[in-house]
Scaffold this motif. Sequence first.
Motif, mmCIF file in Angstrom:
data_model
loop_
_atom_site.group_PDB
_atom_site.id
_atom_site.type_symbol
_atom_site.label_atom_id
_atom_site.label_comp_id
_atom_site.label_asym_id
_atom_site.label_seq_id
_atom_site.Cartn_x
_atom_site.Cartn_y
_atom_site.Cartn_z
ATOM 1 N N LEU B 71 62.173 -6.505 49.590
ATOM 2 C CA LEU B 71 62.479 -5.255 50.287
ATOM 3 C C LEU B 71 63.993 -5.038 50.432
ATOM 4 C CD1 LEU B 71 59.741 -5.406 53.075
ATOM 5 C CD2 LEU B 71 59.717 -4.076 50.960
ATOM 6 N N SER B 72 64.745 -6.133 50.417
ATOM 7 C CA SER B 72 66.200 -5.998 50.564
ATOM 8 C C SER B 72 66.914 -5.873 49.213
ATOM 9 C CB SER B 72 66.769 -7.186 51.331
ATOM 10 O OG SER B 72 66.635 -8.339 50.532
ATOM 11 N N LEU B 73 66.123 -5.947 48.144
ATOM 12 C CA LEU B 73 66.719 -5.972 46.806
ATOM 13 C C LEU B 73 67.514 -4.700 46.500
ATOM 14 C CD1 LEU B 73 66.668 -8.167 44.681
ATOM 15 C CD2 LEU B 73 64.675 -7.072 43.641
ATOM 16 N N GLU B 74 66.986 -3.560 46.996
ATOM 17 C CA GLU B 74 67.659 -2.290 46.705
ATOM 18 C C GLU B 74 69.038 -2.197 47.368
ATOM 19 O OE1 GLU B 74 64.822 0.659 47.870
ATOM 20 O OE2 GLU B 74 63.860 0.673 45.905
ATOM 21 N N ILE B 98 70.156 -6.164 39.798
ATOM 22 C CA ILE B 98 68.697 -6.297 39.968
ATOM 23 C C ILE B 98 68.177 -5.195 40.891
ATOM 24 C CG2 ILE B 98 66.818 -7.845 40.685
ATOM 25 C CD1 ILE B 98 68.806 -10.192 40.319
ATOM 26 N N THR B 99 67.051 -4.592 40.495
ATOM 27 C CA THR B 99 66.429 -3.593 41.364
ATOM 28 C C THR B 99 64.929 -3.588 41.105
ATOM 29 O OG1 THR B 99 66.609 -1.306 42.140
ATOM 30 C CG2 THR B 99 66.601 -1.627 39.763
ATOM 31 N N PRO B 100 64.121 -3.267 42.102
ATOM 32 C CA PRO B 100 62.683 -3.205 41.847
ATOM 33 C C PRO B 100 62.317 -1.955 41.046
ATOM 34 C CG PRO B 100 63.148 -2.744 44.170
ATOM 35 C CD PRO B 100 64.456 -3.032 43.518
ATOM 36 N N GLY B 101 61.260 -2.034 40.298
ATOM 37 C CA GLY B 101 60.804 -0.887 39.528
ATOM 38 C C GLY B 101 59.300 -0.942 39.375
ATOM 39 N N LEU B 114 63.709 -4.910 37.531
ATOM 40 C CA LEU B 114 64.604 -4.479 36.455
ATOM 41 C C LEU B 114 65.894 -5.280 36.574
ATOM 42 C CD1 LEU B 114 64.195 -0.599 36.835
ATOM 43 C CD2 LEU B 114 62.967 -2.106 35.276
ATOM 44 N N LYS B 115 66.296 -5.884 35.473
ATOM 45 C CA LYS B 115 67.542 -6.672 35.506
ATOM 46 C C LYS B 115 68.476 -6.142 34.434
ATOM 47 C CE LYS B 115 65.800 -10.973 37.483
ATOM 48 N NZ LYS B 115 65.683 -12.421 37.366
ATOM 49 N N GLY B 116 69.618 -5.665 34.880
ATOM 50 C CA GLY B 116 70.618 -5.174 33.947
ATOM 51 C C GLY B 116 71.571 -6.282 33.573
ATOM 52 N N ILE B 117 71.804 -6.450 32.286
ATOM 53 C CA ILE B 117 72.653 -7.553 31.816
ATOM 54 C C ILE B 117 73.501 -7.050 30.644
ATOM 55 C CG2 ILE B 117 70.842 -8.445 30.261
ATOM 56 C CD1 ILE B 117 71.862 -11.289 31.086
ATOM 57 N N PRO B 118 74.754 -7.456 30.543
ATOM 58 C CA PRO B 118 75.567 -7.012 29.401
ATOM 59 C C PRO B 118 74.971 -7.537 28.084
ATOM 60 C CG PRO B 118 76.938 -8.001 31.110
ATOM 61 C CD PRO B 118 75.536 -8.304 31.475
ATOM 62 N N PRO B 119 74.716 -6.677 27.098
ATOM 63 C CA PRO B 119 74.085 -7.131 25.845
ATOM 64 C C PRO B 119 74.909 -8.182 25.103
ATOM 65 C CG PRO B 119 74.000 -4.739 26.011
ATOM 66 C CD PRO B 119 74.879 -5.204 27.128
ATOM 67 N N GLU B 120 76.216 -8.151 25.278
ATOM 68 C CA GLU B 120 77.053 -9.067 24.484
ATOM 69 C C GLU B 120 77.162 -10.463 25.111
ATOM 70 O OE1 GLU B 120 79.556 -6.837 27.433
ATOM 71 O OE2 GLU B 120 77.955 -6.310 26.022
ATOM 72 N N GLN B 121 76.602 -10.649 26.295
ATOM 73 C CA GLN B 121 76.790 -11.944 26.987
ATOM 74 C C GLN B 121 76.043 -13.083 26.259
ATOM 75 O OE1 GLN B 121 74.437 -13.968 28.998
ATOM 76 N NE2 GLN B 121 72.811 -12.815 27.938
ATOM 77 N N VAL B 159 58.973 3.761 32.946
ATOM 78 C CA VAL B 159 59.540 2.920 34.013
ATOM 79 C C VAL B 159 60.003 3.840 35.135
ATOM 80 C CG1 VAL B 159 61.354 1.268 34.599
ATOM 81 C CG2 VAL B 159 60.359 1.255 32.307
ATOM 82 N N ARG B 160 59.665 3.465 36.381
ATOM 83 C CA ARG B 160 60.122 4.279 37.514
ATOM 84 C C ARG B 160 60.979 3.410 38.424
ATOM 85 N NH1 ARG B 160 56.820 7.049 42.442
ATOM 86 N NH2 ARG B 160 56.604 4.847 42.977
ATOM 87 N N TRP B 161 61.989 3.987 39.010
ATOM 88 C CA TRP B 161 62.892 3.245 39.920
ATOM 89 C C TRP B 161 63.432 4.191 40.969
ATOM 90 C CZ3 TRP B 161 64.076 5.099 35.132
ATOM 91 C CH2 TRP B 161 65.210 5.930 35.027
ATOM 92 N N ARG B 162 64.154 3.661 41.903
ATOM 93 C CA ARG B 162 64.784 4.497 42.938
ATOM 94 C C ARG B 162 66.288 4.303 42.850
ATOM 95 N NH1 ARG B 162 62.562 4.811 49.045
ATOM 96 N NH2 ARG B 162 63.812 2.963 49.319
ATOM 97 N N ASP B 163 67.031 5.419 42.827
ATOM 98 C CA ASP B 163 68.481 5.282 42.658
ATOM 99 C C ASP B 163 69.170 5.029 43.991
ATOM 100 O OD1 ASP B 163 68.787 7.696 43.960
ATOM 101 O OD2 ASP B 163 69.011 8.871 42.117
ATOM 102 N N ALA B 164 70.487 5.009 43.954
ATOM 103 C CA ALA B 164 71.273 4.669 45.143
ATOM 104 C C ALA B 164 71.044 5.653 46.284
ATOM 105 C CB ALA B 164 72.754 4.627 44.788
ATOM 106 N N ASN B 165 70.607 6.867 45.961
ATOM 107 C CA ASN B 165 70.369 7.872 47.006
ATOM 108 C C ASN B 165 68.930 7.841 47.515
ATOM 109 O OD1 ASN B 165 73.039 8.888 46.629
ATOM 110 N ND2 ASN B 165 72.316 9.843 44.723
ATOM 111 N N GLY B 166 68.151 6.916 46.983
ATOM 112 C CA GLY B 166 66.766 6.801 47.433
ATOM 113 C C GLY B 166 65.829 7.731 46.671
#
Lengths: 233, 389
Positions: B71-74, B98-101, B114-121, B159-166
């Motif tokens: 619940l605190s992930l967002e 990281i964010t829930p989706g 959902l985990k965002g990661i740089p492709p070149e890493q 895929v569904r997610w909630r942005d920074a504005n909720g």
Amino acid sequence: MQNSSLIEIKDLLKSYPMGKGQFIALQDINLTFQEGEFAGLVGPSGSGKTTLLNIVGSLDSPTQGETTVLGKRISQLSQKEAAALRNHYIGFIFQTYNLLPVYNVYENVKLPLLLLKNLSSQEMDKMIRQALDWVGLTDKIKSKPAQLSGGECQRVAVARAMVKKPKIVLADEPTANLDAANSHNILQMMEQLNRELKTTFIFATHDEKVIKYLRRQISLNDGRVVADDIVQA
Amino acid sequence: MLTFRLALKNILGAGLRTWLNVIVLSIAFVAIIGLQGIYQGMNRQALDAMTKMELGSGQFWHPEYDPYDPLSLEDSHGTIPENLKPIIAAGSATPILITPGTIYPNGRIQTITLKGIPPEQSIVGIPSKELKSNEDLPVVIGKRMAESAGLSKEDYITVRWRDANGTFDAADARIVGTFETIVQSADKGVFWLPLDKVQSMLEMPGQATLVVRGQDLTEPTEAGAWTFRDLHYLTRELRDLVQSKSIGGSIMFAMLLAMALLAIFDTQVLSLWRRRQEMGTMMALGMTRGMLIRLFTLEGAMHAVFAILLGAVYGIPLLTAFAKSGVGMPGSYDDFGIALGKTLYPSYGIGLVVVVTIIVFFAVTIVSYLPTRKIAKLEPTDALRGRMS
């Protein structure tokens, strides 16, 4: 040595707790033994022969009175001192030979020497071979006790008792499990060792074959000395 | 030395009785090392896989990040600290947002992360390079995720997610790659996306939830309010799990060892009983009670020495082969939550062998000593008559 006698027994009493009372095994025992004696404690079963032999051998201690062996008072010896006395000066021969079954003849005879600790391997080997030569078993040194006859086992036991050339040999019914021929062989051998080495032999026996060889017969009955006779050869 | 020689002679003279005890004890000895090696291998293998797959040499966490509180992930994200940017730019650390989706496979709803990661890493062990795709929303998933959602490469999934504005938002993502890993936390319920896409989707430019530090870095780096979590902290659950398994296994070893010790105890008691006259004879020959106690204790302890030697004879080749071929793990083990893979390779360290050897030796010596205490009260005359005082 503090005393001229090898063994001195004064007013010895030995009793054991029995029920609510005490069983008197030995009482009023006064004896002395000199070097080179070939003596026997003679008497029926239960007369106290083995108990007296055990006290002289520092395996047991008197309830009252004094037993002095080679100047050492048995009742005052600690367990370690008693063990040291046996180790250095006393050899034992038992009715049932008491050879260690996993050791061969050579190793059984070697055991008392190992406990002496201050002998080199060469010295020990020489002493063992000499002892086995005395008892005529040099050809059986690799044999285990289970491979020997009763007479041979007792000869090994004699060699084990004699190997360190002790001052005293205590033999408890040494011929009880032997036939007449073997008994005579063993006794002749012990008598010869007694003469050659001046070792004091004390037997506990009621066997006529042994009694015939004794030069001193101490008769015991009900824990008392009833006779102490020097037998003329 | 005398006691040692006599004890050796006696124990060898006892023949079959000795060897039966030695065989039982050696089996216990080898089994204990074998089983402990499995747990050590489990620990090492899982730790190695987790380090390569997602832990690196430690992680910098956003102060609000709590992996156990979805619940605190967002809210657990923030701008990457300035101090970490140089090591990220140097390729020695990689940020993850990281964010829930939610996804909707086959008409049902499924919660994911959902985990965002740089492709070149190259620090985290997923095939992130596949995220360098022309697709609007490329995704890489693990085999377990693919199986649970019925997805395969090239598939589209909403895929569904909630942005920074909720505000809820949704898009169709395309699976551009799948990977296989034994580390479930990088696979089950996880969608890996390009970091810049996730930052854009969430309207959180330049932000991350955590930064994974590469294994080439060992020195601490100041990260402001962000907390550095080292490997000891990050693997505490794994260690607890392996320890709890190890304790469970120890009960089995204890039983195995107890059986062997019982056999030795029994042999000692029997030996004292059978050899009373021998003890009396030894005392008559001038042996003290202390020497007899040492002799009998040493005889018992020698069972351990022989067992260790015998165990080494067949245990070393057996356990070496075992360590090389590994142990096949059943499929159900994957649900256990520990990164083991299909084959578990036991690990037998010198420390393990030394500790088990010492334990076995001392346990046998103590068990051998206990019955010999009777000798301390033994009267030579009783022993010669075949009695115990």
